[in-house]
Structures are given as C-alpha cells and as structure tokens.
Design a protein around this motif. Structure first.
Motif, PDB file in Angstrom:
ATOM      1  N   PHE A 108       0.977  -1.223   0.101  1.00 14.64           N
ATOM      2  CA  PHE A 108       0.084   0.038  -0.063  1.00 14.64           C
ATOM      3  C   PHE A 108       0.704   1.268   0.143  1.00 14.64           C
ATOM      4  O   PHE A 108       2.062   1.158   0.474  1.00 14.64           O
ATOM      5  CB  PHE A 108      -0.848   0.086   1.312  1.00 14.64           C
ATOM      6  N   ASN A 112       0.678   0.736   5.591  1.00 15.68           N
ATOM      7  CA  ASN A 112      -0.322  -0.071   6.446  1.00 15.68           C
ATOM      8  C   ASN A 112       0.353  -1.372   7.190  1.00 15.68           C
ATOM      9  O   ASN A 112      -0.417  -2.277   7.432  1.00 15.68           O
ATOM     10  CB  ASN A 112      -1.491  -0.658   5.894  1.00 15.68           C
ATOM     11  N   LEU A 113       1.582  -1.184   7.685  1.00 21.51           N
ATOM     12  CA  LEU A 113       1.945  -2.204   8.672  1.00 21.51           C
ATOM     13  C   LEU A 113       1.328  -2.246  10.028  1.00 21.51           C
ATOM     14  O   LEU A 113       0.618  -1.141  10.076  1.00 21.51           O
ATOM     15  CB  LEU A 113       3.656  -1.855   8.981  1.00 21.51           C
ATOM     16  N   TYR A 114       1.125  -3.384  10.694  1.00 20.02           N
ATOM     17  CA  TYR A 114       0.400  -3.298  12.016  1.00 20.02           C
ATOM     18  C   TYR A 114       1.122  -2.740  13.006  1.00 20.02           C
ATOM     19  O   TYR A 114       2.406  -3.301  13.376  1.00 20.02           O
ATOM     20  CB  TYR A 114      -0.099  -4.672  12.346  1.00 20.02           C
ATOM     21  N   PRO A 115       0.963  -1.433  13.308  1.00 14.97           N
ATOM     22  CA  PRO A 115       2.016  -0.937  14.459  1.00 14.97           C
ATOM     23  C   PRO A 115       2.287  -1.492  15.670  1.00 14.97           C
ATOM     24  O   PRO A 115       3.091  -1.388  16.496  1.00 14.97           O
ATOM     25  CB  PRO A 115       1.252   0.630  14.710  1.00 14.97           C
ATOM     26  N   HIS A 116       1.071  -2.514  16.359  1.00 17.60           N
ATOM     27  CA  HIS A 116       1.407  -3.008  17.540  1.00 17.60           C
ATOM     28  C   HIS A 116       2.175  -4.389  17.485  1.00 17.60           C
ATOM     29  O   HIS A 116       2.453  -4.929  18.434  1.00 17.60           O
ATOM     30  CB  HIS A 116      -0.119  -3.346  18.036  1.00 17.60           C
ATOM     31  N   LEU A 117       2.367  -4.888  16.235  1.00 19.04           N
ATOM     32  CA  LEU A 117       3.093  -6.032  16.074  1.00 19.04           C
ATOM     33  C   LEU A 117       4.562  -5.602  15.567  1.00 19.04           C
ATOM     34  O   LEU A 117       4.823  -4.534  14.886  1.00 19.04           O
ATOM     35  CB  LEU A 117       2.716  -7.068  14.995  1.00 19.04           C
ATOM     36  N   GLU A 125       2.262 -12.912  10.267  1.00 18.97           N
ATOM     37  CA  GLU A 125       0.902 -12.898  10.645  1.00 18.97           C
ATOM     38  C   GLU A 125      -0.107 -13.592   9.661  1.00 18.97           C
ATOM     39  O   GLU A 125      -0.770 -14.556  10.181  1.00 18.97           O
ATOM     40  CB  GLU A 125       0.189 -11.554  10.741  1.00 18.97           C
ATOM     41  N   ALA A 126       0.092 -13.472   8.505  1.00 19.51           N
ATOM     42  CA  ALA A 126      -0.839 -13.846   7.511  1.00 19.51           C
ATOM     43  C   ALA A 126      -0.541 -15.486   7.182  1.00 19.51           C
ATOM     44  O   ALA A 126      -1.362 -16.340   7.366  1.00 19.51           O
ATOM     45  CB  ALA A 126      -0.898 -13.453   6.059  1.00 19.51           C
ATOM     46  N   TYR A 158       9.635  -2.179  16.086  1.00 22.21           N
ATOM     47  CA  TYR A 158       8.221  -1.936  15.808  1.00 22.21           C
ATOM     48  C   TYR A 158       8.264  -0.992  14.646  1.00 22.21           C
ATOM     49  O   TYR A 158       8.989  -0.086  14.311  1.00 22.21           O
ATOM     50  CB  TYR A 158       7.375  -1.279  17.095  1.00 22.21           C
ATOM     51  N   ARG A 160       6.972   1.800  13.679  1.00 20.12           N
ATOM     52  CA  ARG A 160       7.070   3.382  13.868  1.00 20.12           C
ATOM     53  C   ARG A 160       8.637   3.494  14.132  1.00 20.12           C
ATOM     54  O   ARG A 160       8.756   4.925  14.275  1.00 20.12           O
ATOM     55  CB  ARG A 160       6.160   3.711  14.963  1.00 20.12           C
ATOM     56  N   GLN A 161       9.470   2.606  14.532  1.00 19.72           N
ATOM     57  CA  GLN A 161      10.684   2.886  14.981  1.00 19.72           C
ATOM     58  C   GLN A 161      11.561   2.670  13.522  1.00 19.72           C
ATOM     59  O   GLN A 161      12.617   3.252  13.685  1.00 19.72           O
ATOM     60  CB  GLN A 161      11.482   1.926  15.880  1.00 19.72           C
ATOM     61  N   ARG A 174       6.340  -8.681   3.991  1.00 16.67           N
ATOM     62  CA  ARG A 174       4.949  -9.156   4.480  1.00 16.67           C
ATOM     63  C   ARG A 174       4.185  -9.745   3.328  1.00 16.67           C
ATOM     64  O   ARG A 174       3.486 -10.729   3.565  1.00 16.67           O
ATOM     65  CB  ARG A 174       4.240  -7.995   5.105  1.00 16.67           C
ATOM     66  N   ALA A 175       4.133  -8.717   2.308  1.00 20.14           N
ATOM     67  CA  ALA A 175       3.354  -9.639   1.134  1.00 20.14           C
ATOM     68  C   ALA A 175       3.849 -10.782   0.290  1.00 20.14           C
ATOM     69  O   ALA A 175       3.282 -11.484   0.008  1.00 20.14           O
ATOM     70  CB  ALA A 175       3.164  -8.174  -0.044  1.00 20.14           C
TER      71      ALA A 175
END
Lengths: 265, 318
Positions: A108, A112-117, A125-126, A158, A160-161, A174-175
């Motif tokens: 994207f 749109n990474l999952y910020p809490h993971l 994850e997937a 994480y 955001r770092q 990830r994709a």
C-alpha cells in the motif's frame, strides 16, 4: 538492456489476470470506463497515468477492495468477490472472499504495517493465521525475506521505529511471505521522502527480475523504463496506450501520453 | 530544579577549544540559567498551608472519631462487605465488558438488524437510572412470576419460578452488568473507530476473516483508546455497587450502614467505607498505568507516559 528476454518468455506463459470491460463509478462519477487487460504469468506491468485517472481504483478492483459495477476480473481461476455456481454468478460470502485473496499480495501507499506487532510478527501474521503455516517455518521464511530486503537486524523493531523506506520494504516482505501468485503495488513510493524512494524501487526491481507477476501503479517513470515488461498508460478511466517501455515511454503515439510524459522531463 | 544543564556546560566548553578564545559564544544556550520563579514557590507555600490546615481540621475534629474508624476498619463484617463489593465489581465488569464488546460489534455491523438492536439497547440502558434498573430486576417476580425459555409465540422448553432465580445477588449482577454493557459498548465502539481504516483493509487484502482481523489487528490497536475510559468505568462501577445496598446486598456500604444503624456512629463508619473505596481505586490507578504502558508498545518513544497523554491520541506523522 535484457528487457527482451522476459517479454518473449511471458508471451508464451499463461494469462494470470484477465480483466474485461471493467466499469466502476462512485455515484454519478464514472472512474473506470471499460478496462480490458491481460497479465501473463511472470510479467511486470506498470500502470502510469495522471492522478484521478483510475489506476489505483483499477488495482484495488483486482482483489475486490473496491466493488466494481460492471465487467469481470479473473485471477487464476478465481473471480475475487464472486462465485460461479451452476452457470450463475453469486456474490461471494466474506469467508469465501478471504480464501480467494490468499494468493494475492498487496503493498500500500501508506505501508499499513500493523503498528502493535514487531517486524517479524507483521510478516508471519498471514502465513500463520491465514495459511496455517507452522510458526517455526513461517519465521524462518520471514527471516529469509528480511534478508532479501536488507532488514535482517530489524526483525524485533516496531514499524514506527523504522524510516518510511524501511517500513515499505517490510511491507513488501510481508506481502511476499504469503508466497503470492500476484503482487499488487499501489503507489508504493508516493508517501516516501525522495531520498528513500531508491531503496524501495531497488527491492521491487529485484522481484521483477525473479519472475514474480507484478502490477505496479506508480509515478516513477524510471522504474517503468527499467523494470516493466509492459507499460499501461491510463487517463480518464480508460487505457490510452499500452506496449513495451520503449513504445510507450520513448515513442508514444497518443498525444495524451506525450503530454503526460512531457511533465517529467 | 531543572539545573541539570549545568553539568553539560563543562563538556560544551571542552568541545569548543578549551572554553575561551574566538569561538566563545556568550549566546550558547548550553550556558542558559533558569531564573527563580518566585510566584511558583509562593503557590507551593500557599497550597501546603491550605492542605495542612485542612488535615489538622479533619484530625482534630471530634466527630470523625478516629478511634472508632480504626476499630471498625478491619472488622470482619466490614471486610466481608469489601469482598462483596470487589466480587460484584469484577463479575459485573467482566460480564458488562463481554456484552459491551458484542454490542459494539453489532452497532458497527453492516447488518441493519444488529446495529438497530444494539442502538436500542444502549439507548434504553443508558437512558434510565441505574437505581431504577436494579429495583426492577429485584422485583422481577412481580412483573414476570415465571421465567421460561421458549420459541417466541411457540412452545415452552424450560420453565422456572422467577423468585428462585432472582436473588439479591443475581439481581445485582444482572442489573450492574447489563447497565455497564451499554456504557462499555460505546467505549469499545469509540476505540474500534479510532483505528486507521487502512488496517482492516490490509487485513482483508491478506485474506484474514473479519473475526481474525478484529482479534489480531483491530482490537489490540483499539485498546490504547479503550483502556483509559474503561478505567473510569471500573472506578464508577466500584462506587456504583454501593447502589445495590437498596436491594439488601450486603456490600461495603451496606455493611457499614448495618453497623451505624446500631451504634449511631454514622460519620466514623462512613469514613471506614471512604477509606476502603479510596484504597481500591488507588490500586486500580496503578494497574491502569501498567496496562496503558503495555498497549503503548510500538509507539515511537514509549517511555512512561501520563494517562492524560495517552488519552489524547498523538497524530503520527507519516
């Protein structure tokens, strides 16, 4: 360059994405006015066009993030969002739709990474949750992918770092982790600072040479020249011109393509 | 106070050729001195004086009867009341949160039936006083003498006497939990809405089912904005349980009332209750801080944050 090799290969390869007369509108406003496109296995397609030309919308129709109003898009033997039963077309249930999307990776504009993971958890994850892979296998593969995008040392950070460019490379890993048949890139460098664009494009160029089927919506003419097997120029909801990078980018026949390209010189 | 910059001064001097010389800059901010703020010190003195005066009034006032307070503070009847209050709070809060989560999901669902049902539920339970709801539940038997599970307008499957089921305890639990559910539904809905819509879209694109996306992706992110108001809810629930004393549940307030109805030591016994309520809420505040810190992980600089800072979601620059 070695651009001719992948083309001759992909001409023989089977069609993976078959779009026919795709129509999409938001209320009265028609965004897609009949798109026809075949994408063959192993091809890298770059879709160019001014903003508002409908290129992102078309990309998002392929995995049914947008509902279209007419026409069809078939990926492999699935029509994402729909099911043929007894010669009739039904809208697919959410569960079926989830299964249909399993082989399509997407990157994207806003990462749109999952910020809490953590980075590693983002990638696994997937594969673990959707594809039912074992944790150990998924993590090993995720680490291999991180190495490929050059971010091995960031696996427990994480999102955001990380810098924008690093985040987008994680998003690409990830994709890739779901071992996709098709990768969709929705303006992957548009949200990046100029000095970070290069690292992401380099990663994508690698993927293109490795024979992954990719559809890339972008404004990066340079990337289209170097990595695309075929360039599609869209304007006002229609495909205006398509062909090899030389044809479309060097010797465009359509005045609208020429006007668009002139802005980049 | 904030004079730690003084220590940096020496290092700054070492960094620039030995301190003096042509590079000596009188405007170097590392030399800035914080001037004394007399007004702030005056304010501290005034506040301290007021607090001391108030404390001495409370301590010296005969009506508080601190010896009586101390005598009853750990009395078995008070402690058992404390346990009832804590137990009710935990059970009602857990049930209320679980039902509230379902209601929040219904409220946001695309199904008209589900979202209208949740809207009406929330409208009713938030719109009527808790005390009235409790009394209604307690007097259920007079409205519906029998409770049964049956097919609507069809045959009855199981049947009970209402009085056998609705004891003060069940009335209290049902009343508190159903009321709490309405508030928690709104808290959770707010949290779910605070998560970037791109997140559920991404989960969707990766073939996640809606429920998995909710559990793994959306709810963990929503927790950051759900926890602070839930702390509020929990604290008002602890105090809200004191309402159940009207339906003869022997909670903390009811048990001190039982004592002062005999001894007429009203003020000291209310102080006993006040002290216990304050102890519980203080412990909860500490717990909330830890939970908030856990859900703030993955933030760019997740050192200790005050609850106020967490309550205001910081817009992340992308």
């Amino acid at each position: 360059m070695n651009m001719t090799a992948p083309i001759s290969q992909s001409v023989r390869s089977p069609v993976l994405v078959r779009a026919r007369n795709v129509h999409k509108s938001y209320g009265q406003h028609e965004v897609l006015k009949g798109i026809d496109l075949d994408v063959r296995v192993g091809e890298t397609i770059v879709i160019l066009g001014p903003s508002g030309s409908g290129k992102s919308t078309f990309l998002r129709c392929i995995n049914h993030l947008e509902t279209m109003q007419g026409g069809s898009i078939v990926v492999g033997d699935e029509q994402v969002g729909y099911q043929m039963r007894g010669g009739k077309l039904y809208r697919a249930s959410p569960g079926v739709m989830a299964r249909q999307r399993k082989d399509i990776g997407m990157v994207f504009q806003q990462f749109n990474l999952y910020p809490h993971l953590t980075v590693l958890q983002n990638i696994t994850e997937a594969p673990i949750g959707v594809h039912g892979e074992k944790r150990a296998e998924a993590e090993a593969y995720a680490r291999a992918l991180l190495e490929r995008v050059g971010l091995s040392e960031k696996e427990s950070a994480y999102p955001r770092q990380l810098s924008g460019g690093q985040q987008q490379r994680v998003a690409i890993a990830r994709a890739l982790a779901i071992k996709p048949k098709l990768m969709l890139f929705d303006e992957p460098t548009s949200a990046l600072d100029p000095e970070l664009v290069g690292e992401v494009l380099a990663t994508m160029r690698d993927l293109a040479t490795q024979g992954l089927t990719m559809i890339v919506v972008t404004h990066e003419i340079g990337f289209a020249k170097e990595a695309a097997d075929r360039v599609i120029f869209m304007d006002d909801g229609k495909i205006v011109e398509e062909g090899s990078p030389e044809q479309v980018l060097v010797n465009p026949t359509q005045p609208r393509t020429r006007a668009f390209l002139n802005r980049f010189i | 106070m904030k004079g730690s910059t003084v220590s940096n001064m020496t290092t700054a001097e070492v960094g620039s050729d030995g301190g003096s010389g042509p590079s000596w800059n009188p405007r170097d901010v590392s030399r800035a001195i914080t001037s004394v703020n007399y007004l702030r010190w005056l304010l501290i003195v005034v506040v301290l004086a007021l607090v001391a005066q108030f404390l001495s009034l409370v301590v010296s006032n005969e009506t508080f009867q601190w010896d009586v307070v101390l005598r009853w503070l750990f009395d078995p009847s008070v402690i058992s009341g404390l346990y009832v209050t804590l137990g009710l709070t935990v059970v009602a809060m857990v049930l209320g949160t679980a039902i509230g989560l379902v209601l929040a999901i219904c409220r946001l669902s695309q199904s008209r039936a589900a979202s209208s049902f949740a809207a009406v539920y929330i409208w009713f339970f938030r719109g009527t006083p808790m005390l009235v709801q409790l009394i209604f539940w307690y007097n259920m038997a007079t409205i519906f003498p029998q409770l049964s599970i049956s097919i609507p307008f069809g045959p009855t499957l199981i049947n009970w006497e209402t009085n056998a089921i609705i004891t003060p305890l069940t009335a209290a639990i049902v009343g508190l939990a159903l009321n709490e559910a309405a508030y928690m539904a709104e808290v959770i809905r707010g949290g779910l809405l605070s998560v970037d819509p791109g997140q559920s879209e991404t989960a969707q694109a990766f073939g996640m089912t809606r429920s998995r996306a909710l559990w793994r992706i959306i709810i963990p992110q929503a927790m950051r904005s759900i926890v602070p108001p839930t702390g509020n809810q929990l604290i008002s629930m602890i105090k809200g349980t004191s309402l159940v004393s009207v339906i003869a549940m022997n909670d903390l307030l009811y048990s001190v009332q039982a004592v002062y109805n005999r001894t007429f030591e009203i003020i000291p016994l209310l102080m006993v209750a006040v002290i216990w309520y304050l102890v519980i809420t203080s412990i909860l505040n500490v717990g909330q801080t830890f939970i908030e810190r856990y859900y703030a992980r993955g933030e760019r600089n997740n050192q200790m944050r005050g609850p106020q800072e967490v309550a205001m979601p910081v817009e992340e620059a992308r």
